[in-house]
Design a protein around this motif. Structure first.
Motif, PDB file in Angstrom:
ATOM      1  N   GLU A 302     -35.071  -9.789 -17.242  1.00  0.00           N
ATOM      2  CA  GLU A 302     -35.890 -10.664 -16.395  1.00  0.00           C
ATOM      3  C   GLU A 302     -37.178  -9.940 -15.967  1.00  0.00           C
ATOM      4  O   GLU A 302     -38.269 -10.509 -16.008  1.00  0.00           O
ATOM      5  CB  GLU A 302     -35.070 -11.061 -15.163  1.00  0.00           C
ATOM      6  N   ALA A 303     -37.030  -8.664 -15.590  1.00  0.00           N
ATOM      7  CA  ALA A 303     -38.183  -7.883 -15.133  1.00  0.00           C
ATOM      8  C   ALA A 303     -39.168  -7.611 -16.271  1.00  0.00           C
ATOM      9  O   ALA A 303     -40.375  -7.525 -16.061  1.00  0.00           O
ATOM     10  CB  ALA A 303     -37.711  -6.570 -14.520  1.00  0.00           C
ATOM     11  N   LEU A 304     -38.629  -7.484 -17.486  1.00  0.00           N
ATOM     12  CA  LEU A 304     -39.501  -7.300 -18.648  1.00  0.00           C
ATOM     13  C   LEU A 304     -40.326  -8.568 -18.861  1.00  0.00           C
ATOM     14  O   LEU A 304     -41.540  -8.519 -19.069  1.00  0.00           O
ATOM     15  CB  LEU A 304     -38.654  -7.017 -19.906  1.00  0.00           C
ATOM     16  N   LEU A 305     -39.648  -9.713 -18.774  1.00  0.00           N
ATOM     17  CA  LEU A 305     -40.320 -10.985 -19.064  1.00  0.00           C
ATOM     18  C   LEU A 305     -41.272 -11.410 -17.951  1.00  0.00           C
ATOM     19  O   LEU A 305     -42.294 -12.026 -18.223  1.00  0.00           O
ATOM     20  CB  LEU A 305     -39.277 -12.084 -19.336  1.00  0.00           C
ATOM     21  N   ASP A 306     -40.953 -11.066 -16.676  1.00  0.00           N
ATOM     22  CA  ASP A 306     -41.828 -11.535 -15.582  1.00  0.00           C
ATOM     23  C   ASP A 306     -42.967 -10.553 -15.256  1.00  0.00           C
ATOM     24  O   ASP A 306     -43.746 -10.786 -14.342  1.00  0.00           O
ATOM     25  CB  ASP A 306     -41.009 -11.891 -14.325  1.00  0.00           C
ATOM     26  N   GLY A 307     -43.024  -9.435 -15.987  1.00  0.00           N
ATOM     27  CA  GLY A 307     -44.160  -8.523 -15.815  1.00  0.00           C
ATOM     28  C   GLY A 307     -43.926  -7.413 -14.798  1.00  0.00           C
ATOM     29  O   GLY A 307     -44.811  -6.594 -14.554  1.00  0.00           O
ATOM     30  N   THR A 308     -42.734  -7.345 -14.196  1.00  0.00           N
ATOM     31  CA  THR A 308     -42.442  -6.243 -13.261  1.00  0.00           C
ATOM     32  C   THR A 308     -42.430  -4.910 -14.005  1.00  0.00           C
ATOM     33  O   THR A 308     -42.859  -3.887 -13.481  1.00  0.00           O
ATOM     34  CB  THR A 308     -41.072  -6.482 -12.572  1.00  0.00           C
ATOM     35  N   ALA A 343     -38.397  -2.419 -33.800  1.00  0.00           N
ATOM     36  CA  ALA A 343     -37.553  -3.385 -34.519  1.00  0.00           C
ATOM     37  C   ALA A 343     -36.531  -4.032 -33.577  1.00  0.00           C
ATOM     38  O   ALA A 343     -36.247  -5.226 -33.680  1.00  0.00           O
ATOM     39  CB  ALA A 343     -36.853  -2.700 -35.689  1.00  0.00           C
ATOM     40  N   LEU A 344     -35.994  -3.262 -32.647  1.00  0.00           N
ATOM     41  CA  LEU A 344     -35.020  -3.824 -31.692  1.00  0.00           C
ATOM     42  C   LEU A 344     -35.666  -4.868 -30.796  1.00  0.00           C
ATOM     43  O   LEU A 344     -35.125  -5.954 -30.591  1.00  0.00           O
ATOM     44  CB  LEU A 344     -34.423  -2.705 -30.831  1.00  0.00           C
ATOM     45  N   ILE A 345     -36.821  -4.515 -30.240  1.00  0.00           N
ATOM     46  CA  ILE A 345     -37.491  -5.454 -29.329  1.00  0.00           C
ATOM     47  C   ILE A 345     -37.972  -6.680 -30.114  1.00  0.00           C
ATOM     48  O   ILE A 345     -37.813  -7.818 -29.673  1.00  0.00           O
ATOM     49  CB  ILE A 345     -38.683  -4.774 -28.604  1.00  0.00           C
ATOM     50  N   TYR A 346     -38.512  -6.432 -31.309  1.00  0.00           N
ATOM     51  CA  TYR A 346     -38.986  -7.557 -32.110  1.00  0.00           C
ATOM     52  C   TYR A 346     -37.830  -8.496 -32.460  1.00  0.00           C
ATOM     53  O   TYR A 346     -37.901  -9.709 -32.273  1.00  0.00           O
ATOM     54  CB  TYR A 346     -39.691  -7.064 -33.391  1.00  0.00           C
ATOM     55  N   GLU A 354     -38.500 -15.326 -26.845  1.00  0.00           N
ATOM     56  CA  GLU A 354     -38.476 -14.975 -25.413  1.00  0.00           C
ATOM     57  C   GLU A 354     -39.739 -14.228 -24.983  1.00  0.00           C
ATOM     58  O   GLU A 354     -40.201 -14.355 -23.856  1.00  0.00           O
ATOM     59  CB  GLU A 354     -37.266 -14.082 -25.116  1.00  0.00           C
ATOM     60  N   LEU A 355     -40.242 -13.390 -25.875  1.00  0.00           N
ATOM     61  CA  LEU A 355     -41.396 -12.529 -25.572  1.00  0.00           C
ATOM     62  C   LEU A 355     -42.416 -12.730 -26.690  1.00  0.00           C
ATOM     63  O   LEU A 355     -42.039 -12.760 -27.859  1.00  0.00           O
ATOM     64  CB  LEU A 355     -40.906 -11.069 -25.569  1.00  0.00           C
ATOM     65  N   SER A 356     -43.694 -12.863 -26.320  1.00  0.00           N
ATOM     66  CA  SER A 356     -44.682 -13.043 -27.393  1.00  0.00           C
ATOM     67  C   SER A 356     -44.921 -11.703 -28.082  1.00  0.00           C
ATOM     68  O   SER A 356     -44.713 -10.630 -27.493  1.00  0.00           O
ATOM     69  CB  SER A 356     -46.001 -13.577 -26.819  1.00  0.00           C
ATOM     70  N   LEU A 357     -45.347 -11.759 -29.327  1.00  0.00           N
ATOM     71  CA  LEU A 357     -45.613 -10.529 -30.080  1.00  0.00           C
ATOM     72  C   LEU A 357     -46.739  -9.734 -29.412  1.00  0.00           C
ATOM     73  O   LEU A 357     -46.682  -8.497 -29.342  1.00  0.00           O
ATOM     74  CB  LEU A 357     -45.955 -10.874 -31.534  1.00  0.00           C
ATOM     75  N   SER A 358     -47.738 -10.430 -28.868  1.00  0.00           N
ATOM     76  CA  SER A 358     -48.842  -9.737 -28.168  1.00  0.00           C
ATOM     77  C   SER A 358     -48.321  -8.935 -26.987  1.00  0.00           C
ATOM     78  O   SER A 358     -48.689  -7.779 -26.792  1.00  0.00           O
ATOM     79  CB  SER A 358     -49.870 -10.709 -27.595  1.00  0.00           C
TER      80      SER A 358
END
Ligand SMILES: [Zn+2]
Length: 435
Positions: A302-308, A343-346, A354-358
């Motif tokens: 959640e913290a990764l996706l919300d920018g924390t 590769a794991l995150i991608y 869930e997460l944009s490539l940028s």
């Protein structure tokens, strides 16, 4: 020397422009720098060498805020050369190396040696850090200005938490004056109590001493508070608990200079995933901080996706098979991560939308660099030609032979991933080639 990199695609965002749709580009590199980025197919460009990128995705070279290259002292696990090869294989062109070597990087000679050695190896930019206390013992502060002058980019006792608040407070005051970030391995040993895995169901079931998650968050609370008092940049290494993340979120709201990184394993695994082997629990799933509960893992995502979270760090920590192939309570903490991180995150966050490539690339380059005031993560004319190509479409399997590191202690062996590195250029030089 001029190299023309043809037939590649990238995202306008990574060129410093607006847009999240792939575009075809060609890049002309002269010596160490990007000379020109062409957005249309060009002819008559004079180059000494032409590389056909076969339509793969071109990314700025990645930056890892936390690696352990083990040299000097533990070269049987990894050295600056093998670590740099692992970095190049993972698409990393800049890494920040931790000071828990032997001798520790608590003096200018060791720091200068690390920097000099990485320049000689020349496969990756390996920035050394200086330790916060002498021999990482948590008692006497090192000479920060001397460490900085020798090339240290940050101050940290990584591998150990700094137990005494007064020592940490003095360190932050001193680092603030010198404009150096403090990187914190947040661990209160009176709460972690020599445990091996997260204090939860798995520890109970296998009768293994557990690590209380509060051992991390009480130090994160301390660091955030002292950052507010001193104005020092406080960076939380490998954050792993829900409570720690809350403290960072609050500190950011207050405008404190607080940042945090998360590691792929804390985003993807939890304590219940640790498998068994002939020794009990498999020590390739042992690292510090440990794999936490499912709720902690979800909080990290959640913290990764919300920018924390500001950046992704591997905490690449190589150990020999002999050290890892034993009872989990005896085996050392740490797993390798450079070759599998992108590769794991991608595969697990970008491919499913869930997460944009940028954002993924920013977390692993632009933002990671910004932690250390490094200007990285954009493919632009005049910038250093740190570039890599990833194959986003064809899967590959991680096996033991896959690693360039001297060690193979990864819990991701056997996984099928996407995002294999096809080429890495470090300052215009081909340092990894798989085209
Ligand atoms: Zn650490």
């Amino acid at each position: 020397m001029r190299i023309l990199l043809k037939n590649v695609k990238t995202l306008p965002h990574l060129l410093g422009e607006v847009g999240d749709q792939f575009i075809a580009i060609e890049v002309l590199i002269e010596d160490r720098q990007v000379l020109k980025v062409y957005k249309s197919i060009t002819e008559n460009i004079v180059a000494d060498k032409v590389i056909d990128g076969r339509g793969f995705f071109l990314s700025p070279g990645l930056c890892d805020p936390q690696v352990h290259f083990r040299e000097p002292g533990f070269e049987y696990k990894e050295d600056i050369e093998s670590g740099s090869k692992a970095a190049a294989k993972g698409g990393f062109t800049t890494v920040i190396s931790m000071p828990n070597t032997k001798p520790a990087a608590d003096n200018k000679e060791v720091v200068a040696f690390m920097w000099q050695k990485s320049l000689e190896v020349g496969l990756c930019r390996v920035y050394p850090t200086g330790s916060l206390t002498k021999e990482l013992k948590g008692i006497e502060l090192t000479n920060f200005s001397e460490l900085k002058a020798a090339g240290a980019i940050a101050i940290t006792d990584d591998g150990k938490g700094v137990q005494k608040e007064e020592v940490f407070y003095q360190a932050m005051k001193e680092a603030q004056k010198l404009d150096l970030p403090i990187l914190d391995h947040s661990e209160d040993e009176s709460l972690s109590m020599g445990g091996s895995i997260h204090k939860g169901k798995k520890a109970e079931e296998f009768n293994v001493k557990g690590i209380d998650p509060a051992s991390e968050s009480v130090h994160v609370e301390r660091g955030c508070r002292l950052s507010g008092e001193t104005g020092c940049h406080y960076h939380v290494l490998h954050i792993s608990t829900k409570e720690s993340i809350e403290y960072v979120r609050e500190a950011k709201k207050k405008g404190y200079c607080v940042t945090a990184e998360v590691s792929p394993h804390h985003l993807l695994l939890c304590d219940e995933d640790i498998p068994e082997n002939e020794h009990g629990l498999n020590a390739n799933w042992k690292m510090n901080p440990p794999l936490r509960s499912a709720q902690d893992r979800a909080a990290c995502v959640e913290a990764l996706l919300d920018g924390t979270i500001d950046a992704i760090a591997t905490d690449h920590a190589p150990h020999s098979p002999v050290e890892k192939n034993q009872n989990i309570e005896k085996a050392p903490f740490g797993i390798i991560g450079l070759e599998t991180a992108f590769a794991l995150i991608y595969t697990h966050f970008v491919k499913n939308g869930e997460l944009s490539l940028s954002r993924c690339i920013d977390l692993m380059s632009f933002q990671a660099g910004r932690l250390f005031k490094l200007n990285l993560g954009r493919i632009q004319e005049g910038a250093l030609a740190d570039l890599c190509l990833f194959d986003l479409d064809n899967g590959f399997e991680v096996n033991e032979d896959f690693f360039a590191s001297k060690s193979k202690n990864s819990p991701f062996i056997g996984q099928k991933l996407f995002g294999k590195t096809m080429l890495t250029l470090f300052e215009g030089k081909v340092v990894y080639h798989n085209l």
